[in-house]
Design a protein around this motif. Structure first.
Motif, PDB file in Angstrom:
ATOM      1  N   SER A   9      10.633  26.842  98.935  1.00 15.68           N
ATOM      2  CA  SER A   9      11.482  25.138  99.010  1.00 15.68           C
ATOM      3  C   SER A   9      10.963  24.288  99.935  1.00 15.68           C
ATOM      4  O   SER A   9      10.839  24.244 101.107  1.00 15.68           O
ATOM      5  N   ASP A  13      18.975  18.586 100.418  1.00 12.50           N
ATOM      6  CA  ASP A  13      19.986  19.689 100.236  1.00 12.50           C
ATOM      7  C   ASP A  13      21.716  18.152 100.331  1.00 12.50           C
ATOM      8  O   ASP A  13      21.365  17.618 101.650  1.00 12.50           O
ATOM      9  N   GLY A  28      15.768  23.469 102.395  1.00 13.71           N
ATOM     10  CA  GLY A  28      14.614  24.272 101.706  1.00 13.71           C
ATOM     11  C   GLY A  28      14.431  25.698 102.535  1.00 13.71           C
ATOM     12  O   GLY A  28      14.221  25.248 103.511  1.00 13.71           O
ATOM     13  N   ASN A 124      11.853  31.459  99.049  1.00 19.02           N
ATOM     14  CA  ASN A 124      12.674  31.093  97.857  1.00 19.02           C
ATOM     15  C   ASN A 124      12.406  30.516  96.896  1.00 19.02           C
ATOM     16  O   ASN A 124      11.861  29.116  96.957  1.00 19.02           O
ATOM     17  N   TYR A 151      19.825  32.991  91.344  1.00 18.56           N
ATOM     18  CA  TYR A 151      19.311  31.732  90.702  1.00 18.56           C
ATOM     19  C   TYR A 151      18.028  32.669  89.886  1.00 18.56           C
ATOM     20  O   TYR A 151      17.604  32.285  88.659  1.00 18.56           O
ATOM     21  N   TYR A 152      17.317  33.421  90.387  1.00 24.13           N
ATOM     22  CA  TYR A 152      15.458  33.711  90.245  1.00 24.13           C
ATOM     23  C   TYR A 152      16.092  35.182  89.534  1.00 24.13           C
ATOM     24  O   TYR A 152      15.275  35.814  88.542  1.00 24.13           O
ATOM     25  N   GLY A 234      20.373  28.489 104.769  1.00 22.28           N
ATOM     26  CA  GLY A 234      19.639  28.000 105.421  1.00 22.28           C
ATOM     27  C   GLY A 234      19.097  29.703 105.913  1.00 22.28           C
ATOM     28  O   GLY A 234      18.563  30.393 106.594  1.00 22.28           O
ATOM     29  N   GLY A 236      19.509  33.142 105.542  1.00 22.10           N
ATOM     30  CA  GLY A 236      18.162  33.818 105.024  1.00 22.10           C
ATOM     31  C   GLY A 236      17.153  33.317 105.560  1.00 22.10           C
ATOM     32  O   GLY A 236      16.524  34.099 106.406  1.00 22.10           O
ATOM     33  N   ASP A 237      17.182  32.064 104.909  1.00 24.58           N
ATOM     34  CA  ASP A 237      15.138  31.771 105.597  1.00 24.58           C
ATOM     35  C   ASP A 237      14.715  32.151 107.203  1.00 24.58           C
ATOM     36  O   ASP A 237      13.901  32.010 107.353  1.00 24.58           O
TER      37      ASP A 237
HETATM   38  P1  AMP Z   1      19.739  29.919 102.126  1.00 26.30           P
HETATM   39  O1  AMP Z   1      20.525  29.606 102.616  1.00 26.30           O
HETATM   40  O2  AMP Z   1      18.839  30.876 103.206  1.00 26.30           O
HETATM   41  O3  AMP Z   1      20.657  30.627 100.646  1.00 26.30           O
HETATM   42  O4  AMP Z   1      18.855  29.183 101.688  1.00 26.30           O
HETATM   43  C1  AMP Z   1      19.115  27.876 100.920  1.00 26.30           C
HETATM   44  C2  AMP Z   1      18.212  26.835 100.523  1.00 26.30           C
HETATM   45  O5  AMP Z   1      17.796  26.761  99.578  1.00 26.30           O
HETATM   46  C3  AMP Z   1      18.386  25.473 100.797  1.00 26.30           C
HETATM   47  O6  AMP Z   1      18.035  24.922 101.457  1.00 26.30           O
HETATM   48  C4  AMP Z   1      17.911  24.739  99.481  1.00 26.30           C
HETATM   49  O7  AMP Z   1      17.232  24.348  99.455  1.00 26.30           O
HETATM   50  C5  AMP Z   1      17.065  25.818  98.810  1.00 26.30           C
HETATM   51  N1  AMP Z   1      17.394  26.575  97.491  1.00 26.30           N
HETATM   52  C6  AMP Z   1      18.318  26.745  96.639  1.00 26.30           C
HETATM   53  N2  AMP Z   1      17.983  26.571  95.541  1.00 26.30           N
HETATM   54  C7  AMP Z   1      17.084  27.205  95.240  1.00 26.30           C
HETATM   55  C8  AMP Z   1      16.113  27.238  94.166  1.00 26.30           C
HETATM   56  N3  AMP Z   1      16.580  27.735  93.132  1.00 26.30           N
HETATM   57  N4  AMP Z   1      14.068  27.265  94.246  1.00 26.30           N
HETATM   58  C9  AMP Z   1      14.541  27.395  95.621  1.00 26.30           C
HETATM   59  N5  AMP Z   1      15.067  27.212  96.944  1.00 26.30           N
HETATM   60  C10 AMP Z   1      16.337  26.933  96.855  1.00 26.30           C
END
Ligand code: AMP
Length: 302
Positions: A9, A13, A28, A124, A151-152, A234, A236-237
């Motif tokens: 994504s 935020d 994202g 994600n 969510y998923y 973010g 985790g990302d």
């Molecule tokens: P994390 O903290 O690593 O789990 O990821 C946080 C990021 O996930 C945020 O920057 C959000 O914009 C993004 N996010 C939140 N919900 C969703 C979703 N349903 N699908 C995709 N990205 C998401």
């Protein structure tokens, strides 16, 4: 030519933590992961932005040498929006709002050269889209990591499992692993990831580090002893992006290097948590990354 492709994504935020708040900041999963990966390897991002996305954000991503030809603009819809809050337990995000907007009807299309990339991160996004990206690959990548989120998992746990079945590393955090496999025990959850034909399982435990399981080995990485966590969004990302970027830079998926990659992942995630949105990622240098990596080594030796 990119070495890593990240799909995820691209978001605005609005985040509240006990230490402050930000509104419509850049975020994202794809944004965090591609910036983290860009410290180590040439990275391409695939995702969608809306009509309200700011040009300065694209310029910033370009300044990190992130290839943006896989980013499409939807001129009808707004950018994906997420708002969340962390209470004193900074490990758990409470989602207030998820507005899919441009993300709703997004169908990722990989640029031709991305279809042959060796290192792929499925961040994600819905598991359906993760599978559609995998199906577009014309050559089997050397390493694919797939992340997911509550969510998923709530929407379609079986499809999330199908993705894990098709990738090398199934990655999730502790609460997601418990939810997906209906167990409170993380070792059991890790083994269930491996049973899904994923060669390697990694479960992130927020500030407490991560565990890494294969059929033959177990590794526990510590969390960095951070005192000034401001915003864990973010994490985790960043963890996944840095891991993949590091492995791409070494062109390997050996167990030894994956352990190092986990520490690089934790290093970048810890820097990211010291500021809101991507503010800290903007500032850190390779020298600081190396210094913290060495500190990690020190605190886990005995
Ligand atoms: P994390 O903290 O690593 O789990 O990821 C946080 C990021 O996930 C945020 O920057 C959000 O914009 C993004 N996010 C939140 N919900 C969703 C979703 N349903 N699908 C995709 N990205 C998401």
């Amino acid at each position: 030519m990119v070495n890593v492709v990240v799909i995820g994504s691209i978001a605005f935020d609005s985040i509240k933590t006990p230490f402050g708040s930000v509104k419509k900041a850049l975020g994202g999963s794809g944004v965090y992961a591609s910036i983290a990966s860009s410290f180590f390897a040439r990275t391409g991002l695939v995702g969608v932005i809306g009509k309200d996305f700011k040009q300065e954000y694209l310029e910033f991503l370009k300044s990190k040498k992130i290839d943006l030809k896989g980013v499409v603009k939807n001129n009808e819809e707004k950018t994906f929006f997420w708002s969340g809050e962390y209470k004193f337990d900074l490990n758990t995000a409470i989602t207030h709002k998820t507005e899919l907007n441009a993300f709703q009807n997004f169908k990722p299309i990989l640029p031709e050269d991305y279809k042959k990339v060796d290192y792929l991160f499925l961040g994600n996004i819905s598991p359906k889209l993760q599978l559609s990206v995998l199906n577009q690959m014309v050559k089997k990548p050397k390493l694919v990591i797939a992340d997911t989120m509550n969510y998923y998992i709530q929407q379609n746990p079986e499809l999330v499992k199908k993705v894990i079945n098709k990738v090398d590393i199934g990655l999730m955090n502790d609460s997601e692993a418990r939810m997906l496999f209906k167990t409170n025990n993380l070792i059991t959850a890790g083994k269930k990831i491996l049973e899904l034909n994923s060669d390697l399982a990694i479960i992130k435990k927020g500030e407490h580090g991560a565990i890494f399981l294969t059929k033959k080995s177990f590794f526990s990485a510590p969390g960095y002893p951070l005192e000034n966590v401001i915003d864990p969004t973010g994490a985790g990302d960043c963890f996944a992006g840095a891991m993949l970027g590091y492995l791409a830079s070494k062109n390997t998926k050996s167990i030894k290097e994956i352990k190092k990659a986990i520490i690089y992942g934790s290093t970048i995630a810890s820097f990211n948590a010291e500021g809101f949105s991507i503010n800290n990622l903007k500032k850190i240098t390779k020298k600081q990354i190396q210094k913290r990596f060495k500190e990690f080594k020190k605190i886990s030796e005995f």
